[in-house]
Design an enzyme around this catalytic site. Sequence first.
Site, short mmCIF file in Angstrom:
data_model
loop_
_atom_site.label_atom_id
_atom_site.label_comp_id
_atom_site.label_asym_id
_atom_site.label_seq_id
_atom_site.Cartn_x
_atom_site.Cartn_y
_atom_site.Cartn_z
N LYS A 1 165.93 -3.44 10.66
CA LYS A 1 164.81 -3.44 9.70
C LYS A 1 163.85 -2.31 10.09
O LYS A 1 163.40 -2.22 11.24
CB LYS A 1 164.10 -4.79 9.78
N VAL A 2 163.52 -1.48 9.12
CA VAL A 2 162.73 -0.27 9.39
C VAL A 2 161.59 -0.20 8.36
O VAL A 2 161.82 -0.43 7.17
CB VAL A 2 163.63 0.99 9.25
#
Length: 214
Positions: A83-84
């Site tokens: 997750k970015v």
Amino acid sequence: MKLFIDTADVAQIREAWSWGILDGVTTNPTHVSKTGRKPGEVYREILDIVDCPVSLETVTLHAPEIVAEGRELAKMHRNVVVKVPLIKEGLKAVKVLSVEGIKTNVTVTFSPLQALLAAKCGATYISPFVGRLDAIGHFGMDVARQTKVIYDNYGFSTEIIVAAVRHPTHVLEAALAGADICTMSFDILSQLYDHPLTDIGIDLFLKDWARVPK
Ligand code: E4P
């Protein structure tokens, strides 16, 4: 529409997984901090419980560090999705990770144009936070709807995860908008089963059955 649970609470994840309707897990730093446990320990336990995509969030703000974090997280298990956050450095990292075949979920997203940029960088998933937009007087679900139109117009394969949902009606709206996925708390996931007429109907059937001669 796929249903994901948005939590790092392993008891909730274990219970929801037993229901047979769970398609994925999303975590974030807030969820992990609520467990009071070490992230690695929590992540390993989640990855042991479920066999579906599990989003684990990076916590640095420069592309090289995000890439390094992402590579480490991805090494943990084939189901890990990195997750970015949707910032320039985040999307630079998404581009690198996607070329390496590492799945990404671009988070903290609030506009369809941000979603377009994430798709161009090869994001596997995009997570518009609808409830947080509603909270400031916007129509959060419009972001999911417009993102869907853009992705369909140009054939992007990035999947839309409607996130920051606050009630079952958000889940309904997400499904009607054609979102690929909706991620929600354990309580909202559980509420999807409930209808007062179902309870009344079952009660009536069982009372009538008790009067049937046996
Ligand atoms: C989604 O992946 C996020 O973890 C989540 O939905 C964040 O939203 P909230 O903290 O506003 O509920």
